[in-house]
Design a protein around this motif. Structure first.
Motif, PDB file in Angstrom:
ATOM      1  N   ARG A 171       0.820  -1.165   0.043  1.00  0.00           N
ATOM      2  CA  ARG A 171       0.152  -0.038   0.202  1.00  0.00           C
ATOM      3  C   ARG A 171       0.762   1.352  -0.024  1.00  0.00           C
ATOM      4  N   GLN A 172       1.866   1.229   0.675  1.00  0.00           N
ATOM      5  CA  GLN A 172       2.840   2.591   0.866  1.00  0.00           C
ATOM      6  C   GLN A 172       3.319   2.529  -0.547  1.00  0.00           C
ATOM      7  N   ARG A 173       3.716   1.356  -1.274  1.00  0.00           N
ATOM      8  CA  ARG A 173       4.387   1.739  -2.629  1.00  0.00           C
ATOM      9  C   ARG A 173       3.299   1.992  -3.491  1.00  0.00           C
ATOM     10  N   VAL A 174       2.225   1.815  -3.325  1.00  0.00           N
ATOM     11  CA  VAL A 174       0.983   2.390  -4.181  1.00  0.00           C
ATOM     12  C   VAL A 174       0.863   4.037  -3.982  1.00  0.00           C
ATOM     13  N   VAL A 175       0.991   4.251  -2.753  1.00  0.00           N
ATOM     14  CA  VAL A 175       0.799   5.821  -2.400  1.00  0.00           C
ATOM     15  C   VAL A 175       1.886   6.721  -2.975  1.00  0.00           C
ATOM     16  N   ILE A 176       3.256   6.065  -3.099  1.00  0.00           N
ATOM     17  CA  ILE A 176       4.391   6.599  -3.733  1.00  0.00           C
ATOM     18  C   ILE A 176       4.275   6.701  -4.956  1.00  0.00           C
ATOM     19  N   ALA A 177       3.491   5.777  -5.657  1.00  0.00           N
ATOM     20  CA  ALA A 177       3.274   5.670  -7.226  1.00  0.00           C
ATOM     21  C   ALA A 177       2.420   6.720  -7.595  1.00  0.00           C
ATOM     22  N   ILE A 178       1.078   6.829  -6.680  1.00  0.00           N
ATOM     23  CA  ILE A 178       0.388   7.830  -7.053  1.00  0.00           C
ATOM     24  C   ILE A 178       0.887   9.390  -6.870  1.00  0.00           C
ATOM     25  N   ALA A 179       1.680   9.571  -5.905  1.00  0.00           N
ATOM     26  CA  ALA A 179       2.411  10.795  -5.514  1.00  0.00           C
ATOM     27  C   ALA A 179       3.413  11.098  -6.944  1.00  0.00           C
ATOM     28  N   LEU A 180       3.859  10.015  -7.462  1.00  0.00           N
ATOM     29  CA  LEU A 180       4.886  10.308  -8.818  1.00  0.00           C
ATOM     30  C   LEU A 180       3.979  10.215  -9.919  1.00  0.00           C
ATOM     31  N   SER A 181       2.522  10.062  -9.998  1.00  0.00           N
ATOM     32  CA  SER A 181       1.982   9.809 -11.284  1.00  0.00           C
ATOM     33  C   SER A 181       1.804  11.340 -12.138  1.00  0.00           C
ATOM     34  N   CYS A 182       1.870  12.428 -11.382  1.00  0.00           N
ATOM     35  CA  CYS A 182       2.075  13.648 -12.291  1.00  0.00           C
ATOM     36  C   CYS A 182       3.403  14.313 -12.363  1.00  0.00           C
ATOM     37  N   ASN A 183       4.306  13.359 -12.150  1.00  0.00           N
ATOM     38  CA  ASN A 183       5.692  13.960 -12.516  1.00  0.00           C
ATOM     39  C   ASN A 183       6.003  15.160 -11.558  1.00  0.00           C
ATOM     40  N   PRO A 184       5.865  15.280 -10.409  1.00  0.00           N
ATOM     41  CA  PRO A 184       5.968  16.371  -9.370  1.00  0.00           C
ATOM     42  C   PRO A 184       7.633  16.681  -9.502  1.00  0.00           C
ATOM     43  N   ASP A 185       7.863  18.062  -9.139  1.00  0.00           N
ATOM     44  CA  ASP A 185       9.294  18.568  -8.979  1.00  0.00           C
ATOM     45  C   ASP A 185       9.848  18.236  -7.418  1.00  0.00           C
ATOM     46  N   ILE A 186       8.671  18.159  -6.656  1.00  0.00           N
ATOM     47  CA  ILE A 186       9.171  17.973  -5.285  1.00  0.00           C
ATOM     48  C   ILE A 186       8.167  16.939  -4.908  1.00  0.00           C
ATOM     49  N   LEU A 187       8.781  16.111  -4.003  1.00  0.00           N
ATOM     50  CA  LEU A 187       8.177  14.667  -3.230  1.00  0.00           C
ATOM     51  C   LEU A 187       8.330  14.960  -1.791  1.00  0.00           C
ATOM     52  N   ILE A 188       7.217  15.061  -1.009  1.00  0.00           N
ATOM     53  CA  ILE A 188       7.626  15.183   0.515  1.00  0.00           C
ATOM     54  C   ILE A 188       6.930  13.905   1.207  1.00  0.00           C
ATOM     55  N   CYS A 189       7.929  13.406   1.685  1.00  0.00           N
ATOM     56  CA  CYS A 189       7.809  12.324   2.469  1.00  0.00           C
ATOM     57  C   CYS A 189       7.541  12.231   3.786  1.00  0.00           C
ATOM     58  N   ASP A 190       6.323  12.416   4.564  1.00  0.00           N
ATOM     59  CA  ASP A 190       6.304  12.234   5.928  1.00  0.00           C
ATOM     60  C   ASP A 190       6.015  11.421   6.855  1.00  0.00           C
ATOM     61  N   GLU A 191       7.246  10.708   7.452  1.00  0.00           N
ATOM     62  CA  GLU A 191       7.317   9.551   8.293  1.00  0.00           C
ATOM     63  C   GLU A 191       6.570   8.498   7.518  1.00  0.00           C
ATOM     64  N   PRO A 192       7.199   8.214   6.079  1.00  0.00           N
ATOM     65  CA  PRO A 192       6.280   7.293   5.349  1.00  0.00           C
ATOM     66  C   PRO A 192       6.720   5.935   5.677  1.00  0.00           C
ATOM     67  N   THR A 193       7.360   5.540   6.774  1.00  0.00           N
ATOM     68  CA  THR A 193       7.762   4.065   7.109  1.00  0.00           C
ATOM     69  C   THR A 193       7.412   3.814   8.360  1.00  0.00           C
ATOM     70  N   THR A 194       6.640   4.932   9.249  1.00  0.00           N
ATOM     71  CA  THR A 194       6.597   4.655  10.561  1.00  0.00           C
ATOM     72  C   THR A 194       5.664   3.277  10.940  1.00  0.00           C
ATOM     73  N   ALA A 195       4.675   3.092  10.119  1.00  0.00           N
ATOM     74  CA  ALA A 195       3.738   2.006  10.228  1.00  0.00           C
ATOM     75  C   ALA A 195       3.981   0.917   9.706  1.00  0.00           C
ATOM     76  N   LEU A 196       5.540   0.578   9.345  1.00  0.00           N
ATOM     77  CA  LEU A 196       5.911  -0.767   8.773  1.00  0.00           C
ATOM     78  C   LEU A 196       7.087  -1.204   9.567  1.00  0.00           C
ATOM     79  N   ASP A 197       6.984  -2.494   9.586  1.00  0.00           N
ATOM     80  CA  ASP A 197       7.998  -3.229   9.980  1.00  0.00           C
ATOM     81  C   ASP A 197       9.524  -2.735   9.488  1.00  0.00           C
ATOM     82  N   VAL A 198      10.578  -3.197  10.304  1.00  0.00           N
ATOM     83  CA  VAL A 198      11.917  -2.726   9.878  1.00  0.00           C
ATOM     84  C   VAL A 198      12.438  -3.171   8.360  1.00  0.00           C
ATOM     85  N   THR A 199      11.981  -4.491   8.312  1.00  0.00           N
ATOM     86  CA  THR A 199      12.553  -4.930   6.850  1.00  0.00           C
ATOM     87  C   THR A 199      11.984  -4.190   5.654  1.00  0.00           C
TER      88      THR A 199
END
Length: 357
Positions: A171-199
């Motif tokens: 799901r987080q990969r999908v969110v990143i894909a959506i964020a990149l879908s319009c070819n943004p100049d800046i990507l802001i990632c706000d604690e994008p791995t907090t809810a995920l396990d270490v691996t």
């Protein structure tokens, strides 16, 4: 890396209206982001990291207010260079012309970013259709390519799935894909791995760094964990109580830190040689609702000087890229070195980096 600035934030101050009055959440923040650069903003909860990002994206809560500052955003439109102050735009203007299209944001919980009633394919193509009038067939093809780019295989099948049918990491990969879908100049990632396990965290971090290299997008990475920064950042800004207290290249922050708060964050990082309990910075972050001046870190700082109780320190220049806001850098201050235990830890960190551990 292109050295030109894509975002220049100057003197940003943000307050929130509460039952006890206005609380300063961001205090006089200055920060530059260059094209193709990854900046990490690091600090404990409540330090002002997310408030900074939300301010420049016009996403502050209703009780939030920008008291001062500018955020000059420079980008290319139809072959021409355009510069605008994001803080001067209305919410309607920034949502129509900037958010998603020029600047995209990835939040920490993918389930709050994805619509549970819509398929992954529909959510991936929506931005392209709305912002660029991309034909649906072409948008579907590009969406499938984006899923492959972020490491989701069997993309055609996944496009027909709903969010609940995917794992947290997917799901987080999908969110990143959506964020990149319009070819943004800046990507802001706000604690994008907090809810995920270490691996999975490590895989997402490597994914973001790889996507930056591939697409050239500039990245602002927000985290409370200095340990994740080494994997992604070119430049690091350490925040405490609403202001940046130290900033420099990743190498300068990890190996030549000068602020006692940064020393504390480095000491609290897990490492291969860690044994027993991890170090914890004593005390708690201050309640800024009663802030009257002085250094908010003074009560937690074993090296605090008398002046810290009265005057918040200015930002002292250490090198052309390295600055820290601590009175210990004043020429009149006593000479203080980082804790001996941290020096040992840093030597181990250097060895781990040298051997690629």
């Amino acid at each position: 890396m292109n050295s030109s600035k894509i975002l220049e934030i100057k003197n940003l101050s943000v307050t929130f209206r509460t039952s006890v009055g206005e609380v300063p959440a961001v205090r006089g923040l200055d920060l530059d982001l260059k094209k193709g650069e990854i900046i990490a903003i690091v600090g404990e909860s409540g330090s002002g990291k997310s408030a900074t990002a939300r301010a420049i994206m016009g996403l502050l809560e209703n009780n939030g207010k920008i008291k001062s500052g500018m955020a000059n955003f420079t980008y290319s439109r139809n072959g021409e260079t355009v510069c605008c102050d994001l803080l001067s735009l209305s919410r309607k203007e920034i949502r129509k012309h900037i958010n998603g299209r020029r600047i995209a944001m990835v939040f920490q919980d993918p389930m709050t970013s994805l619509d549970p009633t819509m398929t992954i394919g529909k959510q991936l193509t929506e931005g392209m259709v709305i912002h660029y009038k991309t034909p649906k067939k072409e948008a579907w093809r590009k969406a499938s390519e984006l899923l492959e780019m972020v490491g989701i295989h069997d993309a055609e099948k996944r496009m027909k799935n709903y969010p609940h049918q995917l794992s947290g990491g997917m799901r987080q990969r999908v969110v990143i894909a959506i964020a990149l879908s319009c070819n943004p100049d800046i990507l802001i990632c706000d604690e994008p791995t907090t809810a995920l396990d270490v691996t999975i965290q490590a895989k997402i971090l490597d994914l973001i760094a790889g996507l930056q290299r591939k697409t050239g997008v500039s990245v602002i990475y927000i985290t409370h964990d200095l340990g994740v920064v080494a994997r992604v950042a070119d430049y690091v800004a350490v925040m405490y109580a609403g202001r940046i207290v130290e900033k420099g290249t990743a190498n300068e922050i990890f190996y030549h830190a000068r602020h006692p708060y940064t020393w504390g964050l480095l000491s609290a990082m897990p490492s291969l040689d860690s044994s027993g309990e991890l170090y914890v910075i004593p005390g708690s972050p201050p309640d800024l609702s009663g802030y009257k001046g002085g250094d908010p870190f003074a009560d937690r700082n074993a090296y605090a000087l008398n002046i810290d109780r009265r005057i918040d320190p200015p930002m002292f220049r250490i090198t052309e890229t390295h600055y820290a806001a601590t009175w210990l850098l004043d020429p009149r201050a006593p000479k203080v070195s980082m804790p001996a235990e941290l020096e040992v830890r840093i030597r181990h960190m250097r060895k781990e980096e040298e051997y690629g551990i």
